[in-house]
Motif scaffolding. Structure first.
Motif, PDB file in Angstrom:
ATOM      1  N   ARG A  45       0.829  -1.202   0.000  1.00  0.00           N
ATOM      2  CA  ARG A  45       0.000   0.000   0.000  1.00  0.00           C
ATOM      3  C   ARG A  45       0.868   1.259   0.000  1.00  0.00           C
ATOM      4  O   ARG A  45       0.563   2.239  -0.687  1.00  0.00           O
ATOM      5  N   ARG A  46       1.946   1.248   0.792  1.00  0.00           N
ATOM      6  CA  ARG A  46       2.832   2.410   0.846  1.00  0.00           C
ATOM      7  C   ARG A  46       3.486   2.660  -0.512  1.00  0.00           C
ATOM      8  O   ARG A  46       3.633   3.816  -0.938  1.00  0.00           O
ATOM      9  N   LEU A  47       3.872   1.576  -1.185  1.00  0.00           N
ATOM     10  CA  LEU A  47       4.477   1.747  -2.507  1.00  0.00           C
ATOM     11  C   LEU A  47       3.470   2.291  -3.515  1.00  0.00           C
ATOM     12  O   LEU A  47       3.798   3.188  -4.312  1.00  0.00           O
ATOM     13  N   TYR A  48       2.253   1.759  -3.501  1.00  0.00           N
ATOM     14  CA  TYR A  48       1.217   2.284  -4.391  1.00  0.00           C
ATOM     15  C   TYR A  48       1.007   3.780  -4.141  1.00  0.00           C
ATOM     16  O   TYR A  48       0.862   4.578  -5.071  1.00  0.00           O
ATOM     17  N   ALA A  49       0.941   4.146  -2.859  1.00  0.00           N
ATOM     18  CA  ALA A  49       0.673   5.541  -2.515  1.00  0.00           C
ATOM     19  C   ALA A  49       1.812   6.459  -2.937  1.00  0.00           C
ATOM     20  O   ALA A  49       1.589   7.641  -3.245  1.00  0.00           O
ATOM     21  N   SER A  50       3.042   5.932  -2.983  1.00  0.00           N
ATOM     22  CA  SER A  50       4.215   6.772  -3.271  1.00  0.00           C
ATOM     23  C   SER A  50       4.559   6.832  -4.752  1.00  0.00           C
ATOM     24  O   SER A  50       5.141   7.826  -5.219  1.00  0.00           O
ATOM     25  N   ALA A  51       4.236   5.777  -5.508  1.00  0.00           N
ATOM     26  CA  ALA A  51       4.678   5.697  -6.907  1.00  0.00           C
ATOM     27  C   ALA A  51       3.897   6.660  -7.794  1.00  0.00           C
ATOM     28  O   ALA A  51       2.729   6.976  -7.538  1.00  0.00           O
ATOM     29  N   LYS A  52       4.571   7.104  -8.858  1.00  0.00           N
ATOM     30  CA  LYS A  52       3.936   7.984  -9.839  1.00  0.00           C
ATOM     31  C   LYS A  52       3.485   7.225 -11.088  1.00  0.00           C
ATOM     32  O   LYS A  52       2.486   7.589 -11.701  1.00  0.00           O
ATOM     33  N   ILE A  53       4.252   6.213 -11.482  1.00  0.00           N
ATOM     34  CA  ILE A  53       3.979   5.482 -12.725  1.00  0.00           C
ATOM     35  C   ILE A  53       3.877   3.991 -12.399  1.00  0.00           C
ATOM     36  O   ILE A  53       4.597   3.483 -11.533  1.00  0.00           O
ATOM     37  N   PHE A  54       2.983   3.320 -13.108  1.00  0.00           N
ATOM     38  CA  PHE A  54       2.814   1.881 -12.920  1.00  0.00           C
ATOM     39  C   PHE A  54       3.038   1.177 -14.252  1.00  0.00           C
ATOM     40  O   PHE A  54       2.476   1.580 -15.282  1.00  0.00           O
ATOM     41  N   TRP A  55       3.837   0.096 -14.229  1.00  0.00           N
ATOM     42  CA  TRP A  55       4.100  -0.701 -15.429  1.00  0.00           C
ATOM     43  C   TRP A  55       3.432  -2.080 -15.301  1.00  0.00           C
ATOM     44  O   TRP A  55       3.435  -2.696 -14.237  1.00  0.00           O
ATOM     45  N   HIS A  56       2.909  -2.547 -16.429  1.00  0.00           N
ATOM     46  CA  HIS A  56       2.420  -3.922 -16.485  1.00  0.00           C
ATOM     47  C   HIS A  56       2.540  -4.397 -17.931  1.00  0.00           C
ATOM     48  O   HIS A  56       1.934  -3.803 -18.830  1.00  0.00           O
ATOM     49  N   LEU A  57       3.317  -5.456 -18.148  1.00  0.00           N
ATOM     50  CA  LEU A  57       3.623  -5.896 -19.513  1.00  0.00           C
ATOM     51  C   LEU A  57       3.088  -7.283 -19.841  1.00  0.00           C
ATOM     52  O   LEU A  57       3.434  -7.831 -20.893  1.00  0.00           O
ATOM     53  N   CYS A  58       2.280  -7.883 -18.965  1.00  0.00           N
ATOM     54  CA  CYS A  58       1.763  -9.221 -19.245  1.00  0.00           C
ATOM     55  C   CYS A  58       1.046  -9.231 -20.595  1.00  0.00           C
ATOM     56  O   CYS A  58       0.136  -8.441 -20.840  1.00  0.00           O
ATOM     57  N   GLY A  59       1.470 -10.125 -21.492  1.00  0.00           N
ATOM     58  CA  GLY A  59       0.875 -10.230 -22.824  1.00  0.00           C
ATOM     59  C   GLY A  59       1.764  -9.732 -23.940  1.00  0.00           C
ATOM     60  O   GLY A  59       1.538 -10.076 -25.113  1.00  0.00           O
ATOM     61  N   VAL A  60       2.782  -8.923 -23.622  1.00  0.00           N
ATOM     62  CA  VAL A  60       3.681  -8.422 -24.663  1.00  0.00           C
ATOM     63  C   VAL A  60       4.396  -9.591 -25.346  1.00  0.00           C
ATOM     64  O   VAL A  60       4.966 -10.457 -24.693  1.00  0.00           O
ATOM     65  N   GLY A  61       4.314  -9.639 -26.676  1.00  0.00           N
ATOM     66  CA  GLY A  61       4.981 -10.685 -27.440  1.00  0.00           C
ATOM     67  C   GLY A  61       4.274 -12.025 -27.408  1.00  0.00           C
ATOM     68  O   GLY A  61       4.802 -13.005 -27.951  1.00  0.00           O
TER      69      GLY A  61
END
Length: 712
Positions: free
Chosen positions: A577-593
């Motif tokens: 939760r602390r990381l979610y609250a602090s981060a500015k950008i979120f990456w998710h690449l599941c499915g690439v390629g």
């Protein structure tokens, strides 16, 4: 003198081929046409009945009834009819011209007669029914059935009940008595109504001069449902009208004769409806005493597999117990979105239901609570599967039902009133006493002889993406689309230059964390300022000895150990939760390629969790992610690693864009609030609970197709 108005009610279901003879005989009646109203009630036909009637018989009034229920159709006709009398006429019957006149005369002559039927003949001239005769053990037979008509039933008189195949009743006493009992669906409803009318002092007559012919079995007979509904409805009749005789009636029923397995399965299936009818027929203390005797005998006959379920269900119907719900997840020992999804379901039901969890590997209850942020205080049962000792639980290895290791789970499911297959394991055959629920995040297992998804009562999908592929691969549609619960918003913290990724470290690398490390390295090389200001944090669940996690760590070392990359397996919900609250950008690449849709993100719980915290998602444009994100408004969809690098560089260098899109992402995430998820879960299970206390009647189609399993 004007003749009394008569409404003739003809129910039909896919009976277009039979209606011509029936309606032509009605049109040929010698009764004044202005005093006859003909109503055809279409029971959800698919053979074009309504259009056919409009073209060929415009004088017929057509009503539409939802579903195929003979009693409901007649009730609809009765309620909307305009006649003093109502005639019941099957669509496979034809009447002689004087039929209606003779019946009306009989009722007009006897003011305390509620109904009358004539002599009903079979197509070959033998007798079908000359009224009913009531035999011992609550058996009912048509008088004279199968006999050659030699005049032996030519005397009019009073009978205990008559067939609704071709009969006439006064409308008022039927309305006062509460119409036909729709729980009966078809068969024995005539016996029940006549019994109720006679208790109120009305007579039931037989008039042999009113003649009709009946193509017996042309409608319901072709579906093969007569034995089931006749036997079932005899028990309903006893429970409703002669409750003290119920236990004896069950022992003497055709379902119990010879203790044949198939018939005992039907007995198990009908008992909930019989018990519900009992509870509605007499005071609760009396019903409890009668039901206890009946249930004890049936449970003993059914044996240890189905008997205890019936006993539990009866106790729930009496209000003595809560429904027992079992959640099975073969991946319970993993940390992932699917596990949180179903644990949130279980938590929503705790208190109103007795909830248990079933897994195949030992788990730490405290770790589960910390990982998923969901209080896990319900019992957890572990069923060892020796076939997968020390390896992954792979259902694709087994296609032969006789060698199915998941039969152990199937047997366990019989301990529950409701069984929830929480993680789409299609090899588990459900045996719960009330209902079974299949949660499908994606249909990733092939259909074979050990595939049982179509035997579940309710199928839940997590996304429209999953629903499309389930219909394409399995030919099934979900009963409910239930998006995952999103409840990872923590304290509002100052945003930091963090790119966050949250996904399980799958052994096959489908979540693409290694590619993220390489992408971040490229980003830092092409934009040196990023390496000084930003850091990449990769979080996710991993089992001990996870080989792919080692590959991700190795990729970091190879790209440069000094790069600001942090890899955090198995962190708890509070830290996440602390990381979610602090981060500015979120990456998710599941499915690439990937080309296999099973390897795409089926919804994107982590993406929605990040959005809930105001993170700007930059994620792969595939699977369920486009259902969550509107590109350029509340996030960004990319098709490749190059697109990820370019988009991230642009967004990271634009504080205003980060704030605007982050705010829109937070607003969009409200559509997936956990409380809405919990409300929908409670609504679904309350509906299933209602099936226990007020069980629905089986459909004619289900019985005809053999879809009345022993467990329900």
């Amino acid at each position: 003198m004007a003749q009394p108005k008569v409404s003739i009610i003809v129910p039909t279901h896919n009976g277009k081929a039979l209606l011509c003879a029936c309606l032509d005989s009605v049109r040929a009646l010698d009764y004044p046409r202005k005093s006859v109203e003909t109503i055809v009630v279409d029971n959800a036909s698919t053979d074009g009945t309504a259009g056919f009637l409009a073209r060929r018989y415009p004088w017929v009034r057509v009503l539409r009834s939802k579903g195929n229920n003979y009693c409901r159709a007649n009730n609809l006709g009765i309620r909307l009819s305009r006649g003093t009398y109502v005639a019941f006429l099957n669509n496979d019957a034809v009447v002689e011209p004087s039929w209606l006149t003779e019946l009306v005369v009989a009722l007009e002559r006897e003011p305390w007669a509620a109904g009358v039927s004539g002599k009903i003949l079979l197509s070959d001239g033998r007798i079908n029914s000359a009224g009913h005769r009531h035999l011992p053990r609550f058996r009912v037979r048509d008088r004279g059935f199968g006999q050659k008509d030699r005049g032996q039933f030519d005397a009019p008189g009073e009978v205990p009940s008559v067939s609704f195949c071709a009969s006439l009743f006064r409308r008022r006493p039927i309305l006062e008595e509460g119409l036909l009992d729709e729980d009966f669906v078809l068969y024995h409803e005539d016996v029940d109504l006549c019994h109720r009318l006679r208790l109120r002092g009305w007579k039931i007559l037989y008039e042999p001069r009113a003649r009709a012919r009946h193509r017996r079995g042309a409608t319901a007979g072709r579906l093969g449902v007569g034995f089931f509904f006749n036997s079932r409805n005899r028990l309903l009749h006893i429970a409703k009208n002669f409750p003290a005789k119920l236990a004896a009636g069950i022992r003497e029923s055709q379902f119990a004769e010879g203790r044949r397995k198939g018939r005992l399965a039907w007995l198990a299936a009908v008992m909930p409806c019989v018990l519900a009818k009992l509870l509605g027929s007499c005071p609760r203390p009396e019903a409890r005493q009668i039901g206890d005797r009946a249930v004890a005998w049936v449970a003993a006959v059914l044996g240890p597999e189905a008997g205890p379920g019936l006993v539990r269900r009866w106790r729930v119907m009496l209000g003595d117990k809560k429904l027992r719900v079992g959640f099975y997840d073969h991946a319970l020992h993993f940390m992932g979105g699917g596990q949180k999804y179903v644990m949130t379901m279980a938590r929503a039901l705790a208190g109103s239901f007795d909830v248990e969890y079933i897994g195949n590997r030992a788990v730490d209850r405290g770790a589960l609570s910390r990982w998923h942020g969901v209080r896990v205080d319900f019992p957890i049962r572990i069923i060892q599967l020796p076939a997968f000792e020390g390896g992954a639980i792979d259902p694709e290895r087994f296609r032969d039902p006789s060698r199915n290791p998941f039969d152990a789970v199937s047997r366990e499911s019989s301990r529950y009133d409701i069984f929830v297959n929480a993680n789409m394991l299609s090899r588990v055959r459900p045996r719960a006493s009330l209902a079974s629920v299949f949660v499908c995040h994606f249909p990733d297992q092939k259909k074979n002889r050990a595939w049982y998804v179509d035997e579940y009562d309710v199928i839940l999908n997590n996304s429209a993406f999953t629903a499309r592929w389930m219909e394409r691969l399995w030919g099934l549609r979900p009963h409910m689309l239930l998006n995952p619960p999103i409840d990872m918003n923590g304290a509002v913290l100052p945003k930091e230059d963090i790119i966050l990724s949250v996904a399980r470290f799958e052994e096959g690398g489908s979540k693409r964390q290694r590619e993220m490390v390489e992408a971040f390295a490229r980003l830092c090389r092409s934009h040196p300022d990023m390496a000084r200001r930003w850091r990449l944090v990769i979080c996710g669940g991993a089992i001990p000895g996870n080989r792919y996690l080692k590959q991700v760590i190795a990729a970091h070392l190879q790209a440069g150990p000094d790069l600001p990359i942090e890899i955090k397996p198995n962190i708890g919900a509070a830290a996440l939760r602390r990381l979610y609250a602090s981060a500015k950008i979120f990456w998710h690449l599941c499915g690439v390629g990937q080309r296999n849709p099973a390897l795409f993100e089926h919804f994107g719980m982590a993406t929605a969790e990040a959005m809930q915290n105001g993170c700007v998602p930059v994620v792969f444009n595939g699977g369920g992610q486009p259902e969550i994100i509107t590109h350029g408004k509340d996030g960004f969809l990319v098709d490749s690693i190059d697109g990820l690098v370019r988009t991230t560089a642009r967004v990271a260098d634009s504080p205003g864009l980060l704030r605007r899109v982050g705010a829109a992402a937070r607003k969009r995430s409200l559509a997936f609030r956990a409380e809405s998820f919990r409300e929908r879960v409670r609504m679904l299970f309350d509906e299933l609970k209602a099936r226990c206390t007020d069980p629905p009647a089986p459909s004619i189609e289900a019985v005809a197709a053999g879809r009345i399993p022993a467990s329900r």
